[in-house]
Design a protein around this motif. Structure first.
Motif, short mmCIF file in Angstrom:
data_model
loop_
_atom_site.label_atom_id
_atom_site.label_comp_id
_atom_site.label_asym_id
_atom_site.label_seq_id
_atom_site.Cartn_x
_atom_site.Cartn_y
_atom_site.Cartn_z
N ALA A 159 0.94 -1.23 -0.26
CA ALA A 159 0.18 0.09 0.06
C ALA A 159 0.49 0.95 0.26
N ARG A 160 0.23 2.17 -1.38
CA ARG A 160 1.62 3.53 -1.55
C ARG A 160 0.18 4.69 0.54
N HIS A 161 1.63 4.76 1.24
CA HIS A 161 0.76 5.68 2.04
C HIS A 161 1.55 7.29 1.77
N ALA A 193 -11.17 7.36 -3.38
CA ALA A 193 -12.51 6.30 -3.54
C ALA A 193 -11.61 5.67 -5.37
N GLY A 194 -10.77 5.36 -4.45
CA GLY A 194 -10.29 3.83 -5.77
C GLY A 194 -10.84 2.29 -5.37
N VAL A 195 -10.41 1.25 -6.19
CA VAL A 195 -11.23 -0.03 -5.80
C VAL A 195 -10.91 0.21 -4.50
N ILE A 196 -10.14 -0.02 -3.45
CA ILE A 196 -10.27 -0.68 -2.78
C ILE A 196 -11.04 0.09 -1.34
N GLY A 197 -10.70 1.64 -1.52
CA GLY A 197 -11.57 2.59 -0.87
C GLY A 197 -13.43 1.80 -0.87
N LEU A 198 -13.09 1.79 -2.48
CA LEU A 198 -14.96 1.92 -2.57
C LEU A 198 -15.64 0.27 -2.61
N GLU A 199 -14.39 -0.81 -2.09
CA GLU A 199 -14.58 -2.58 -2.07
C GLU A 199 -14.89 -2.06 -0.35
N LEU A 200 -13.86 -1.63 0.68
CA LEU A 200 -14.38 -2.18 1.85
C LEU A 200 -14.79 -0.72 2.03
N LEU A 214 -12.88 10.68 0.91
CA LEU A 214 -12.44 11.53 0.43
C LEU A 214 -11.76 11.30 -0.79
N GLU A 215 -11.83 11.75 -1.79
CA GLU A 215 -11.57 11.60 -3.33
C GLU A 215 -10.40 12.34 -4.28
N ALA A 216 -9.04 12.75 -4.56
CA ALA A 216 -9.08 13.65 -4.67
C ALA A 216 -9.09 14.18 -6.17
N LEU A 217 -8.93 13.20 -6.78
CA LEU A 217 -9.26 13.52 -7.82
C LEU A 217 -11.29 14.34 -8.51
N VAL A 282 -5.07 4.39 -1.52
CA VAL A 282 -4.49 5.46 -2.45
C VAL A 282 -3.09 4.72 -3.47
N GLY A 283 -3.07 3.91 -3.83
CA GLY A 283 -2.76 2.71 -4.85
C GLY A 283 -2.01 2.47 -3.94
N ARG A 284 -0.75 1.01 -4.91
CA ARG A 284 0.10 1.04 -4.29
C ARG A 284 2.12 0.18 -4.65
N TRP A 361 -10.96 -6.16 -15.96
CA TRP A 361 -11.36 -4.97 -14.81
C TRP A 361 -12.91 -5.09 -13.81
N VAL A 362 -12.29 -5.07 -12.54
CA VAL A 362 -13.74 -6.10 -12.48
C VAL A 362 -13.96 -4.93 -10.63
N ILE A 363 -14.60 -4.36 -9.92
CA ILE A 363 -14.77 -3.54 -8.99
C ILE A 363 -15.69 -4.40 -8.12
P1 NAI Z 1 -6.84 3.37 -6.72
O1 NAI Z 1 -5.43 3.56 -8.10
O2 NAI Z 1 -7.82 2.12 -7.27
O3 NAI Z 1 -7.46 4.75 -6.27
C1 NAI Z 1 -6.29 5.45 -5.97
C2 NAI Z 1 -7.43 6.25 -5.33
O4 NAI Z 1 -7.04 7.44 -4.09
C3 NAI Z 1 -7.56 7.16 -7.03
O5 NAI Z 1 -8.63 6.89 -7.04
C4 NAI Z 1 -6.96 8.09 -6.05
O6 NAI Z 1 -7.13 9.46 -7.66
C5 NAI Z 1 -7.27 8.54 -5.36
N1 NAI Z 1 -5.85 9.42 -4.05
C6 NAI Z 1 -5.12 9.23 -4.22
N2 NAI Z 1 -3.99 10.07 -4.04
C7 NAI Z 1 -4.86 10.95 -2.91
C8 NAI Z 1 -5.03 12.09 -1.85
N3 NAI Z 1 -4.22 12.63 -1.47
N4 NAI Z 1 -6.26 12.58 -1.03
C9 NAI Z 1 -7.51 12.12 -1.38
N5 NAI Z 1 -7.63 10.78 -2.91
C10 NAI Z 1 -5.90 10.12 -3.43
O7 NAI Z 1 -6.11 2.59 -5.94
P2 NAI Z 1 -6.12 1.44 -4.26
O8 NAI Z 1 -7.42 1.66 -4.58
O9 NAI Z 1 -5.36 1.87 -3.58
O10 NAI Z 1 -6.08 -0.04 -4.96
C11 NAI Z 1 -4.76 -0.47 -5.13
C12 NAI Z 1 -4.66 -1.15 -5.90
O11 NAI Z 1 -5.37 -2.48 -5.86
C13 NAI Z 1 -5.06 -0.55 -7.70
O12 NAI Z 1 -4.28 -1.15 -8.60
C14 NAI Z 1 -6.03 -1.77 -7.33
O13 NAI Z 1 -6.13 -2.58 -9.32
C15 NAI Z 1 -5.58 -3.57 -7.14
N6 NAI Z 1 -7.04 -3.73 -6.90
C16 NAI Z 1 -7.76 -4.32 -6.99
C17 NAI Z 1 -8.88 -5.23 -6.94
C18 NAI Z 1 -9.41 -5.82 -7.90
O14 NAI Z 1 -9.59 -5.79 -8.95
N7 NAI Z 1 -11.61 -5.56 -7.51
C19 NAI Z 1 -9.22 -4.95 -5.51
C20 NAI Z 1 -8.38 -4.02 -4.64
C21 NAI Z 1 -7.15 -3.67 -5.22
#
Ligand code: NAI
Length: 478
Positions: A159-161, A193-200, A214-217, A282-284, A361-363
């Protein structure tokens, strides 16, 4: 004498363990190194990587539990089923999830024994290259150096912190801590509000948390087709997720009382979110440090990824390959698996191929979101003439019977040739329905092909067929 292998795979996640199995099937002497013990009670390294231990599998177990809870509490009455008050034993729910994980990781150990793959328990790093191949140090309870003619790096990601936002996985959590809550937080904050945020976020909302995202975009689910993202935002908001786009996170304070996130909202106003727990998603980032890559002349790019040949996953070090989250492309378990198979087959002299445009891709929200191929906005941007067909689940008898009629399927096809360019689904079982579209696209099918193929009735798959028919304005049930 050190142990010598034809193929050493570093990392036992979906990319690595699948690469090891395929290499063994091809007749190689194979080892796989794994160091991460996650929550193993004996502290033993666990196979399966992020996906099995702290990602896809445990999150889907919790999603299923929370869906059952919501169904019983809120939808049983629609079916004429009367239930008393419903409560959740979150400890038991988390235990069920842990049991599934233990079963699955144990399953890979069995597969390793079956395929005569040596499991090297410890952290692997390159020491150099000699006449017999690469020397790789395995740093575990026992320390040893092994040699391998070929190495597949499949060390995954973490996870990116955010700077100034320390994750303790109790109050402020990444994907690991967010899968372990033993009680339902009253107020849950989610950054990203990416994949992990929305799922969990959806899991804990269903169980009763008040969830604020809270989403930056400025735009919601920017990677999705625009009409799917719009529908998703509408549905999730209706379900009770409080989604705030275009925010800028300021300082975050955590103490015994909870977490306070100061941020600037999309209008530039100072705002504050108080919550009991916070998920940071916020990504990995790829796990490519501490691998001794410099000892074999490899360098990572500015974001930490290992550069590879796009077709073979070969690095610039002869006989060293890299797959999955440590290389370009989506961080998806099934993409990593396919690259693992590809790398093993390339080592065996075969000529495998992956069409990255056909990776689905799946969410796993409710409804699920799934897609393959190009989005409508990407086609517009590329100036490709296309036709679109859309069909709602609302007009499908099976979906109505299931009480799952939200969403639609959208098919995009080339305006001249009718070749399917993209399929986008928001709706029940989208994760399974998208497989038909992936097969069709791999075979370069036309929308007409799906439209002509007999689909079972009554089934959700009829919606995919109707959307294909709709590209030619001839949907039959609308
Ligand atoms: P993500 O890349 O899906 O979403 C991260 C979100 O955080 C983006 O919308 C981004 O704009 C936002 N963000 C970044 N910096 C921010 C900040 N400072 N303040 C507010 N918002 C900010 O990353 P996520 O959800 O952490 O998932 C990581 C990876 O794990 C993804 O690449 C995904 O493909 C994978 N994953 C896939 C799943 C699936 O296939 N169903 C399930 C869970 C994870």
């Amino acid at each position: 004498m050190s142990q010598a292998f034809d193929v050493l795979v570093i990392g036992g996640g979906p990319g690595g363990y699948i690469a090891a199995i395929r290499a063994a099937q091809l007749g190689f002497k194979v080892a796989c190194a794994e160091s991460n013990a996650y929550d193993d009670p004996k502290g033993e390294p666990r196979l399966g990587g992020t996906c099995l231990n702290v990602g896809c599998i445990p999150s889907k177990a919790l999603l299923a539990s929370s869906e059952e809870f919501e169904k019983i509490g809120h939808h049983a009455a629609d079916h004429g089923i009367k239930v008393g008050s419903v409560s959740i034993d979150s400890k038991k729910m988390v235990q069920r999830k842990d049991d599934i994980v233990t079963k699955m990781t144990g399953g890979i150990q069995f597969l390793f024994r079956k395929n005569k793959i040596t499991l090297l328990k410890g952290h692997a790093s390159f020491e150099g290259k000699g006449a017999d191949g690469y020397q790789v140090k395995i740093d575990g309870k026992d320390k040893e150096t092994v040699t391998a003619k070929n190495v597949i790096i499949a060390t995954g990601s973490k996870a990116r912190h955010l700077p100034g936002l320390p994750v303790d996985n109790v109050l402020i959590c990444d994907n690991e801590g967010a899968l372990k809550f033993e009680s339902v937080p009253k107020k849950l904050g989610v950054i990203g509000a990416g994949v992990i945020g929305l799922e969990l976020g959806s899991v804990w909302r269903r169980l009763g948390s008040e969830v604020t995202v809270l989403e930056a975009l400025p735009s919601f689910l920017a990677a999705c087709d625009v009409s799917i993202a719009k529908e998703a935002q509408k549905l999730f908001t209706k379900q009770g997720l409080n989604i705030n786009m275009g925010v800028k996170i300021g300082d975050v304070k955590a103490d015994k009382k909870g977490v306070v996130v100061n941020y600037t909202d999309s209008a530039g106003k100072a705002a504050k979110l108080e919550c009991d727990r916070l998920i940071v998603s916020v990504g990995r980032v790829p796990n490519t440090d501490k691998l001794g890559l410099d000892k074999i002349g490899l360098k990572v790019d500015e974001r930490g990824f290992i550069p590879i040949d796009d077709h073979t996953c070969a690095t610039t070090a002869a006989g060293v390959y890299a797959v999955g989250d440590v290389v370009r492309g989506p961080m998806l378990a099934h993409k990593a698996e396919d690259e693992g198979v590809l790398a093993a087959e390339v080592i065996a002299g075969q000529k495998p191929h992956i069409d990255y445009n056909c990776i689905p891709w799946v969410i796993y929200t409710d409804p699920e979101i799934a897609w393959v191929g190009k989005t409508e906005q990407a086609l517009k941007e590329a100036g490709i003439a296309y036709k679109a067909g859309q069909f709602p689940f609302m007009a499908n008898g099976r979906a109505l019977g299931m009480g799952r009629s939200d969403g639609f399927v959208k098919v995009l096809a080339d305006a001249k040739t009718d070749e399917i360019l993209g399929v986008h689904i928001i709706g029940p079982n989208a994760s399974d329905l998208i497989a038909e579209a992936a097969v069709a696209m791999e075979f370069k099918a036309a929308a007409e092909d799906i439209a002509r193929i007999c689909h079972p009735h009554p089934s959700l798959s009829e919606v995919v067929r109707e959307a294909a028919l709709a590209t030619d304005q001839r949907a039959l049930n609308m």
